[in-house]
Write a protein that holds these residues in place. Structure first.
Motif, mmCIF file in Angstrom:
data_model
loop_
_atom_site.group_PDB
_atom_site.id
_atom_site.type_symbol
_atom_site.label_atom_id
_atom_site.label_comp_id
_atom_site.label_asym_id
_atom_site.label_seq_id
_atom_site.Cartn_x
_atom_site.Cartn_y
_atom_site.Cartn_z
ATOM 1 N N ASN A 87 -43.226 39.309 35.007
ATOM 2 C CA ASN A 87 -44.221 39.754 35.988
ATOM 3 C C ASN A 87 -45.118 40.861 35.438
ATOM 4 N N GLU A 88 -44.758 41.475 34.318
ATOM 5 C CA GLU A 88 -45.602 42.500 33.693
ATOM 6 C C GLU A 88 -46.289 41.916 32.464
ATOM 7 N N ARG A 89 -47.461 42.446 32.180
ATOM 8 C CA ARG A 89 -48.221 41.971 31.013
ATOM 9 C C ARG A 89 -47.471 42.346 29.725
ATOM 10 N N PRO A 90 -47.218 41.361 28.861
ATOM 11 C CA PRO A 90 -46.494 41.651 27.611
ATOM 12 C C PRO A 90 -47.382 42.342 26.588
ATOM 13 N N LYS A 91 -46.741 42.972 25.625
ATOM 14 C CA LYS A 91 -47.456 43.522 24.467
ATOM 15 C C LYS A 91 -47.417 42.455 23.383
ATOM 16 N N LEU A 92 -48.570 42.126 22.870
ATOM 17 C CA LEU A 92 -48.659 41.109 21.822
ATOM 18 C C LEU A 92 -49.083 41.742 20.506
ATOM 19 N N LYS A 93 -48.459 41.284 19.450
ATOM 20 C CA LYS A 93 -48.872 41.661 18.105
ATOM 21 C C LYS A 93 -49.146 40.356 17.376
ATOM 22 N N ILE A 94 -50.377 40.198 16.873
ATOM 23 C CA ILE A 94 -50.791 38.937 16.266
ATOM 24 C C ILE A 94 -51.365 39.206 14.879
ATOM 25 N N ASP A 95 -51.023 38.324 13.935
ATOM 26 C CA ASP A 95 -51.542 38.429 12.580
ATOM 27 C C ASP A 95 -51.838 37.015 12.072
ATOM 28 N N ALA A 96 -52.955 36.853 11.388
ATOM 29 C CA ALA A 96 -53.319 35.549 10.822
ATOM 30 C C ALA A 96 -53.828 35.753 9.409
ATOM 31 N N ASN A 97 -53.609 34.747 8.565
ATOM 32 C CA ASN A 97 -54.040 34.825 7.177
ATOM 33 C C ASN A 97 -54.383 33.423 6.687
ATOM 34 N N VAL A 98 -55.231 33.351 5.677
ATOM 35 C CA VAL A 98 -55.603 32.077 5.059
ATOM 36 C C VAL A 98 -55.348 32.192 3.562
ATOM 37 N N ALA A 99 -54.778 31.140 3.001
ATOM 38 C CA ALA A 99 -54.552 31.088 1.556
ATOM 39 C C ALA A 99 -54.934 29.701 1.061
ATOM 40 N N ALA A 100 -55.252 29.612 -0.203
ATOM 41 C CA ALA A 100 -55.618 28.318 -0.788
ATOM 42 C C ALA A 100 -55.115 28.260 -2.215
ATOM 43 N N ARG A 101 -54.856 27.029 -2.657
ATOM 44 C CA ARG A 101 -54.445 26.844 -4.045
ATOM 45 C C ARG A 101 -54.809 25.439 -4.503
ATOM 46 N N LYS A 102 -55.020 25.338 -5.796
ATOM 47 C CA LYS A 102 -55.350 24.049 -6.392
ATOM 48 C C LYS A 102 -54.061 23.271 -6.597
ATOM 49 N N MET A 103 -54.083 21.996 -6.211
ATOM 50 C CA MET A 103 -52.891 21.153 -6.318
ATOM 51 C C MET A 103 -53.019 20.127 -7.446
ATOM 52 N N GLY A 104 -54.240 19.787 -7.823
ATOM 53 C CA GLY A 104 -54.479 18.785 -8.849
ATOM 54 C C GLY A 104 -55.970 18.643 -9.051
ATOM 55 N N ASP A 105 -56.375 17.587 -9.749
ATOM 56 C CA ASP A 105 -57.796 17.350 -9.978
ATOM 57 C C ASP A 105 -58.514 17.159 -8.648
ATOM 58 N N ASN A 106 -59.378 18.096 -8.300
ATOM 59 C CA ASN A 106 -60.204 18.046 -7.093
ATOM 60 C C ASN A 106 -59.395 18.029 -5.800
ATOM 61 N N VAL A 107 -58.109 18.368 -5.843
ATOM 62 C CA VAL A 107 -57.260 18.390 -4.656
ATOM 63 C C VAL A 107 -56.762 19.819 -4.453
ATOM 64 N N TYR A 108 -56.927 20.309 -3.224
ATOM 65 C CA TYR A 108 -56.595 21.690 -2.892
ATOM 66 C C TYR A 108 -55.814 21.737 -1.591
ATOM 67 N N GLU A 109 -54.982 22.773 -1.476
ATOM 68 C CA GLU A 109 -54.297 23.046 -0.222
ATOM 69 C C GLU A 109 -54.893 24.305 0.376
ATOM 70 N N SER A 110 -55.193 24.244 1.659
ATOM 71 C CA SER A 110 -55.619 25.410 2.424
ATOM 72 C C SER A 110 -54.579 25.592 3.523
ATOM 73 N N ALA A 111 -54.068 26.819 3.672
ATOM 74 C CA ALA A 111 -52.979 27.058 4.618
ATOM 75 C C ALA A 111 -53.295 28.246 5.516
ATOM 76 N N LEU A 112 -53.098 28.037 6.813
ATOM 77 C CA LEU A 112 -53.206 29.098 7.810
ATOM 78 C C LEU A 112 -51.805 29.612 8.095
ATOM 79 N N THR A 113 -51.611 30.909 7.982
ATOM 80 C CA THR A 113 -50.333 31.510 8.343
ATOM 81 C C THR A 113 -50.575 32.381 9.568
ATOM 82 N N PHE A 114 -49.752 32.174 10.579
ATOM 83 C CA PHE A 114 -49.908 32.877 11.843
ATOM 84 C C PHE A 114 -48.561 33.460 12.240
ATOM 85 N N GLU A 115 -48.609 34.686 12.759
ATOM 86 C CA GLU A 115 -47.405 35.344 13.244
ATOM 87 C C GLU A 115 -47.742 36.061 14.544
ATOM 88 N N ALA A 116 -46.864 35.941 15.535
ATOM 89 C CA ALA A 116 -47.062 36.630 16.818
ATOM 90 C C ALA A 116 -45.725 37.091 17.359
#
Length: 167
Positions: A48-77
């Motif tokens: 019944n009371e408003r919660p306290k939220l702590k949120i963090d987001a990040n983006v990372a990327a890496r090459k996986m092969g010829d012209n192939v890449y991974e992009s990843a969103l990391t989220f924490e709350a």
């Protein structure tokens, strides 16, 4: 049977050797996901009371092969209620595999850190809302993220430092 074009020129394939740019989503996937509800069911009785939220987001990327890449969103709350009683803690990494061809090298990093996360974010957002709802809490509906603005802000902070390559 004749092909009708209504007077328009028939589309032609690019000439051999013409390297046109290509951006394709090869896969989307949950790389890691955790939902902790350490004080249930007790914490569910203090909603019944408003919660306290702590949120963090990040983006990372890496090459996986010829012209192939991974992009990843990391989220924490984390959400806490009265008396700092923990409601829940979420960690999620949602990623995509992308083929990028015919793009200048200096344009790949912005694509991986702006365009790719922009495509992935709605899917991760839905997962977060579903997890919190299924955990017994109101769904956590995340605001949109301006990945272009974040990229520009982080780029200006790194100005003058050696730029990290997408490895």
């Amino acid at each position: 049977m004749a092909d009708q074009t209504n007077g328009a020129a028939a589309p032609t394939a690019p000439p051999p050797g013409d390297k046109t740019s290509q951006f394709r989503v090869l896969a989307q996937y949950i790389k890691d996901m955790s939902f902790e509800n350490p004080n249930a069911p007790g914490a569910l009785q203090t909603l019944n009371e408003r919660p306290k939220l702590k949120i963090d987001a990040n983006v990372a990327a890496r090459k996986m092969g010829d012209n192939v890449y991974e992009s990843a969103l990391t989220f924490e709350a984390s959400s806490t209620g009265p008396g700092d009683v923990a409601h829940y803690h979420i960690e999620i990494t949602y990623a995509g595999l992308f083929r990028i061809e015919g793009v200048p090298d200096n344009a790949i990093q912005p694509i991986l850190l702006i365009n790719c996360p922009t495509l992935l974010y709605p899917f991760m957002r839905r997962l977060v809302a579903d997890l919190t709802r299924e955990g017994g809490y109101p769904p956590l509906l995340l605001d949109p993220i301006d990945f272009h603005g974040l990229y520009l802000r982080n780029s200006s902070k790194l100005a003058g430092q050696p730029q990290a390559a997408i490895a």
